[in-house]
Design an enzyme around this catalytic site. Structure first.
Site, PDB file in Angstrom:
ATOM      1  N   GLN A 126       0.810  -1.204   0.000  1.00 28.13           N
ATOM      2  CA  GLN A 126       0.000   0.000   0.000  1.00 28.13           C
ATOM      3  C   GLN A 126       0.851   1.265   0.000  1.00 28.13           C
ATOM      4  O   GLN A 126       0.308   2.370  -0.084  1.00 28.13           O
ATOM      5  CB  GLN A 126      -0.899   0.020   1.245  1.00 28.13           C
ATOM      6  CG  GLN A 126      -1.943  -1.075   1.278  1.00 28.13           C
ATOM      7  CD  GLN A 126      -2.669  -1.146   2.604  1.00 28.13           C
ATOM      8  OE1 GLN A 126      -2.652  -2.179   3.265  1.00 28.13           O
ATOM      9  NE2 GLN A 126      -3.299  -0.073   3.019  1.00 28.13           N
ATOM     10  N   PHE A 185      -5.996  -3.892   3.637  1.00 23.23           N
ATOM     11  CA  PHE A 185      -6.641  -3.553   4.916  1.00 23.23           C
ATOM     12  C   PHE A 185      -5.688  -2.909   5.913  1.00 23.23           C
ATOM     13  O   PHE A 185      -5.940  -2.910   7.111  1.00 23.23           O
ATOM     14  CB  PHE A 185      -7.281  -4.795   5.549  1.00 23.23           C
ATOM     15  CG  PHE A 185      -8.174  -5.562   4.629  1.00 23.23           C
ATOM     16  CD1 PHE A 185      -9.304  -4.983   4.088  1.00 23.23           C
ATOM     17  CD2 PHE A 185      -7.871  -6.875   4.278  1.00 23.23           C
ATOM     18  CE1 PHE A 185     -10.131  -5.688   3.223  1.00 23.23           C
ATOM     19  CE2 PHE A 185      -8.685  -7.583   3.407  1.00 23.23           C
ATOM     20  CZ  PHE A 185      -9.823  -6.983   2.881  1.00 23.23           C
ATOM     21  N   GLU A 240       0.721  -1.635   4.501  1.00 27.67           N
ATOM     22  CA  GLU A 240       1.176  -0.247   4.537  1.00 27.67           C
ATOM     23  C   GLU A 240       2.637  -0.171   4.945  1.00 27.67           C
ATOM     24  O   GLU A 240       3.463   0.398   4.247  1.00 27.67           O
ATOM     25  CB  GLU A 240       0.315   0.578   5.495  1.00 27.67           C
ATOM     26  CG  GLU A 240       0.745   2.036   5.568  1.00 27.67           C
ATOM     27  CD  GLU A 240      -0.164   2.887   6.437  1.00 27.67           C
ATOM     28  OE1 GLU A 240       0.219   4.037   6.742  1.00 27.67           O
ATOM     29  OE2 GLU A 240      -1.252   2.426   6.815  1.00 27.67           O
ATOM     30  N   ARG A 275      -5.154   8.260  16.957  1.00 22.51           N
ATOM     31  CA  ARG A 275      -6.486   8.230  16.339  1.00 22.51           C
ATOM     32  C   ARG A 275      -7.513   7.618  17.292  1.00 22.51           C
ATOM     33  O   ARG A 275      -8.672   8.034  17.318  1.00 22.51           O
ATOM     34  CB  ARG A 275      -6.454   7.471  15.013  1.00 22.51           C
ATOM     35  CG  ARG A 275      -7.771   7.545  14.239  1.00 22.51           C
ATOM     36  CD  ARG A 275      -7.642   6.986  12.839  1.00 22.51           C
ATOM     37  NE  ARG A 275      -7.035   7.925  11.915  1.00 22.51           N
ATOM     38  CZ  ARG A 275      -7.717   8.728  11.114  1.00 22.51           C
ATOM     39  NH1 ARG A 275      -9.034   8.736  11.149  1.00 22.51           N
ATOM     40  NH2 ARG A 275      -7.102   9.534  10.283  1.00 22.51           N
ATOM     41  N   ARG A 318      -7.706  -1.429   8.922  1.00 25.42           N
ATOM     42  CA  ARG A 318      -8.892  -0.657   8.550  1.00 25.42           C
ATOM     43  C   ARG A 318      -9.541   0.040   9.767  1.00 25.42           C
ATOM     44  O   ARG A 318     -10.101  -0.601  10.632  1.00 25.42           O
ATOM     45  CB  ARG A 318      -9.898  -1.598   7.900  1.00 25.42           C
ATOM     46  CG  ARG A 318     -10.980  -0.919   7.099  1.00 25.42           C
ATOM     47  CD  ARG A 318     -11.824  -1.967   6.403  1.00 25.42           C
ATOM     48  NE  ARG A 318     -12.693  -1.393   5.379  1.00 25.42           N
ATOM     49  CZ  ARG A 318     -13.400  -2.117   4.528  1.00 25.42           C
ATOM     50  NH1 ARG A 318     -13.341  -3.443   4.567  1.00 25.42           N
ATOM     51  NH2 ARG A 318     -14.174  -1.525   3.616  1.00 25.42           N
ATOM     52  N   ALA A 363      -5.916   5.481   5.501  1.00 25.54           N
ATOM     53  CA  ALA A 363      -6.702   6.533   6.150  1.00 25.54           C
ATOM     54  C   ALA A 363      -7.917   6.928   5.319  1.00 25.54           C
ATOM     55  O   ALA A 363      -8.432   8.040   5.452  1.00 25.54           O
ATOM     56  CB  ALA A 363      -5.835   7.759   6.440  1.00 25.54           C
ATOM     57  N   GLU A 411     -12.734   3.162   5.567  1.00 24.77           N
ATOM     58  CA  GLU A 411     -12.645   2.810   6.977  1.00 24.77           C
ATOM     59  C   GLU A 411     -13.902   3.068   7.800  1.00 24.77           C
ATOM     60  O   GLU A 411     -14.255   2.263   8.672  1.00 24.77           O
ATOM     61  CB  GLU A 411     -11.458   3.547   7.612  1.00 24.77           C
ATOM     62  CG  GLU A 411     -10.124   3.084   7.078  1.00 24.77           C
ATOM     63  CD  GLU A 411      -8.970   3.887   7.658  1.00 24.77           C
ATOM     64  OE1 GLU A 411      -7.989   3.287   8.101  1.00 24.77           O
ATOM     65  OE2 GLU A 411      -9.066   5.128   7.679  1.00 24.77           O
TER      66      GLU A 411
END
Length: 778
Positions: free
Chosen positions: A213, A244, A248, A326, A358, A527, A729
């Site tokens: 990703q 998902f 990343e 977050r 996710r 994100a 998400e």
């Protein structure tokens, strides 16, 4: 970026339901993933030798025994890496390979050495010798996040986010609930595992075909590992078989190992992790533990709250810091919390390093306040939906989040009202009560939960994107952008945006593989920003080309630029018209540039990491779901009977794709909430649930027989791409309604007199234990 809209045909491409651009190839099996690409002559295969212990000191590796396995070409440890033995995303605390003698072994399954062989089978056989060739001195592992928290072991410094005086508000509140509960982690379970294929190029160049990703990060980390400049490394990704969040940052280790192996052997090297190894090597969603106190009034309105969140970060930082940030920023969910104090701790344990998944911490944060309000309602004897409504964000002083961002475009109340009406919530609540009164064994539960999810990276500089658009003389268009396609339909939406901008049919536009040699320094596709960022960047590039063509046509036809219109593959003005291709040919002869770059940076964002305050999100996405379940109180088994979903995607770019994303997120989140349980051996630290045979995910049989999904359809108040909203998400929070419906059914087993001690995942075993606890206490 904010140029006025141009005249286009009313029957434009944007806003229409279109199949995924690769749908036919997916169905036919002709869509190539990394492992499907033809192998170059001389390709070798790599595998990883994994640590057999959760915690210990490495004494040595007998590589000669590994090299003696038939078919093995090379085997190496960390000392063979030419450059930096690091693949940590933000903190340089994660080695590619464990290191030399004296290095600390951090978890069972940590890569210690790599082996390269002529076949994948030979490489795996040699890697399987790890238990025999790795020598170590064992140390006691820390496998539980709360144990690590008690010892003060963290991967990043603790965080605090507060507003007002929570302690005083709690002390003065008429009522107070204190809760200790948790939510487990979750395996990504992408269909395509981690894989990288490294191909040496001339003059020290390296091409890495990678399921990732974040191609730019892979480029930089591979360059560092090889001790070469970034321009020498090209990373390409056409598509992934799911990501998902798991691809990343954690695609880095396979990419770096494959590239180092390719340099050492001078031959192409492919590294594809076996599913079991993938589970043992890579991390997953962070499990959280909560200690929460909430003060409230007689109507269930929150007056003060204190919460401590402890996440299981695993052995290294990875993205645990931003995940916790977050989570803290989403603790409020849809609710005004006047006085609140939040503490976040990312605990270091001897397990796999957990990573993006996710929702990226948002679901873990919002779950805590939903759990608390559910408990408040039960203790007051009120309907949980009434308590939730009483706490919704309002206007004036009630429209600021704890971190200081104003909640604009607040649509939670009308959205929830519409879903409550369409799902017939009130009548079904009465019907559930009547059923439960007459059924001693089977109990029904019903819950309606809302969501608010902030959209943007919570690291401001990541909110940027670039794109290239090429127009050819036959009128066809080629697009390249920094986002990656993992099945979510990003390339389809970007193609729709470009086709719309140029007044072309969708079929005239093609999006090519993400490539670090075409668009540089890109952010991860994460994100939920893929369409927002890359759609705007591609729109900018296409608009630049269109403006050049408009100016050319206006000169050619002696008309005003505002009169030139692009629609249905044709260009017209002042009674004159020609095809788009004819205009492009004419423009080419006059040396008009027919390609352009585009760029976009999300405006208005700010974030202070020290004070945990600012405006980290461009806008909020909203949604709600109503779920009804049936629970067998003798076995703990349950079924989802019906789910009604109303989700906010703004003015949808592609309703079919968006509904698919909502449906998929709902089922995936339901799996996390109810059945996907991770289990580590309490002494050895072996992840026992490391294969499909031991790790249960939802199947088609778990989809409810009545599954009603609708889009709210109100345009975004912010200037997002065509006023749409992100959809990747946010809908993962919708299946909270399933968990709280199960909790409602368990509560019914005790006449709703006892708050069920049920954490997530609500497996059948956990449900049965909660039923027994409720009945004993009642």
């Amino acid at each position: 970026m904010n140029a006025p809209a141009h005249p286009l045909s009313a029957a434009g491409v944007v806003g229409r339901s279109r199949p995924h651009e690769s749908a036919a190839a997916h169905v036919a099996g002709s869509a190539p993933y990394t492992d499907d690409l033809p192998e170059l002559a001389g390709t070798l295969h790599a595998a990883l030798g994994l640590s057999p212990v959760a915690h210990g000191v490495l004494r040595g590796v007998d590589l000669e025994r590994v090299r003696a396995v038939p078919g093995v070409v090379d085997a190496f440890c960390a000392d063979a890496i030419p450059g930096e033995n690091q693949c940590g995303s933000l903190v340089k605390d994660e080695p590619i390979l464990a290191g030399g003698p004296g290095a600390v072994l951090r978890h069972l399954g940590q890569p210690v050495y790599a082996v390269v062989a002529t076949t994948r089978e030979a490489a795996r056989r040699a890697a399987a010798l790890a238990k025999e060739v790795i020598t170590f001195d064992a140390l006691p592992p820390v496998l539980d996040a709360m144990q690590a928290h008690a010892a003060g072991q963290y991967v990043v410094p603790p965080m605090r986010l507060a507003r007002g005086d929570a302690a005083a508000a709690l002390a003065a509140a008429p009522h107070r609930v204190e809760l200790d509960f948790g939510v487990g982690g979750q395996e990504h379970f992408y269909l395509e595992g981690q894989i990288a294929y490294a191909q040496p190029q001339e003059q020290g160049g390296m091409t890495v075909l990678c399921s990732t990703q974040h191609p730019s990060e892979m480029q930089h980390l591979v360059a560092h590992a090889l001790h070469r400049p970034s321009h020498a490394v090209q990373v390409e990704c056409r598509r992934m078989g799911g990501g998902f969040g798991g691809k990343e940052s954690q695609s880095a280790l396979p990419a770096c190992v494959a590239a180092v192996a390719a340099v050492r052997t001078g031959r192409p090297v492919k590294l594809r992790l076996d599913r079991d190894d993938d589970f043992l090597v890579t991390g997953r969603r962070h499990g959280f533990r909560y200690q929460l106190a909430l003060g409230h009034d007689d109507d269930g309105r929150a007056l003060g709250a204190e919460v401590t969140m402890v996440s299981n970060a695993g052995h290294s930082a990875d993205l645990s810091g931003p995940v916790m940030t977050r989570a803290l920023c989403h603790f409020d969910n849809c609710y005004w919390l006047p006085d609140v104090a939040m503490q976040g701790y990312a605990a270091r344990t001897n397990t796999q390093s957990n990573t993006a998944f996710r929702g990226f911490g948002g679901p873990q944060g919002a779950f805590a306040i939903e759990y608390a309000l559910d408990s408040v309602a039960r203790r007051l004897g009120r309907d949980a939906l009434d308590v939730r409504r009483a706490n919704f964000y309002g206007v004036g002083e009630r429209d600021f989040t704890p971190y200081g961002q104003r909640v604009e475009d607040n649509i939670v109340a009308p959205l929830v009202d519409e879903l409550a009406a369409s799902s017939d919530y009130a009548a079904r609540r009465q019907a559930v009560a009547a059923f439960n009164a007459a059924s001693p064994v089977l109990k029904k539960g019903l819950a309606l939960t809302p969501l608010k999810f902030g959209i943007s990276f919570n690291v401001v500089h990541l909110n940027q994107a670039g794109a290239l658009v090429h127009v050819y003389l036959d009128g066809s268009v080629l697009v390249n952008h920094g986002g990656t396609e993992m099945g979510q339909g990003l390339n389809t939406k970007v193609a729709q945006v470009v086709a719309h901008e140029l007044g072309l049919p969708f079929e005239a536009v093609r999006v090519t593989a993400t490539d670090t040699q075409k668009v540089a320094n890109t952010s991860a596709t994460a994100a939920s920003t893929g369409s927002d960022l890359n759609g705007k960047a591609a729109q900018d590039a296409a608009r630049r080309i269109r403006e050049r063509l408009v100016a050319f046509a206006a000169r050619r036809w002696s008309v005003a630029a505002d009169d030139v219109q692009f629609a249905d593959g044709r260009v017209q003005a002042g009674g004159q018209a020609m095809s788009f291709a004819e205009l492009c040919n004419a423009a080419y002869l006059e040396r008009v540039q027919l390609w352009s770059e585009g760029f976009y940076a999300t405006p208005g964002l700010s974030w202070d990491r020290q004070t945990m305050s600012g405006k980290p999100f461009y806008y909020f996405a909203w949604g709600a779901a109503c779920s009804e379940v049936l629970v067998d109180t003798l076995t703990g088994e349950w079924r989802l009977l019906r789910a009604d979903v109303l989700h906010d995607v703004g003015a949808s770019l592609n309703p079919a794709l968006d509904i698919g994303q909502v449906e998929g997120a709902f089922v995936q989140g339901m799996g996390w909430m109810t059945m996907e349980e991770l289990v580590w051996h309490p002494k050895t630290g072996l992840l026992a649930t490391h294969a499909p045979s031991t790790y249960k995910i939802p199947t088609a049989n778990d989809v409810p027989p009545e599954f009603h999904v609708r889009l709210f359809g109100r345009p975004n108040a912010q200037d997002s791409i065509h006023r749409s909203k992100a959809v990747g998400e946010p809908p993962l929070l919708l299946p909270f309604s399933v968990f709280f419906a199960i909790r409602d059914a368990v509560s019914a087993a005790g006449g709703h007199r006892v708050d069920p001690p049920l954490s997530a995942p609500a497996t059948s075993e956990a449900i049965l234990a909660a039923v027994q606890a409720v009945r004993s206490a009642a």
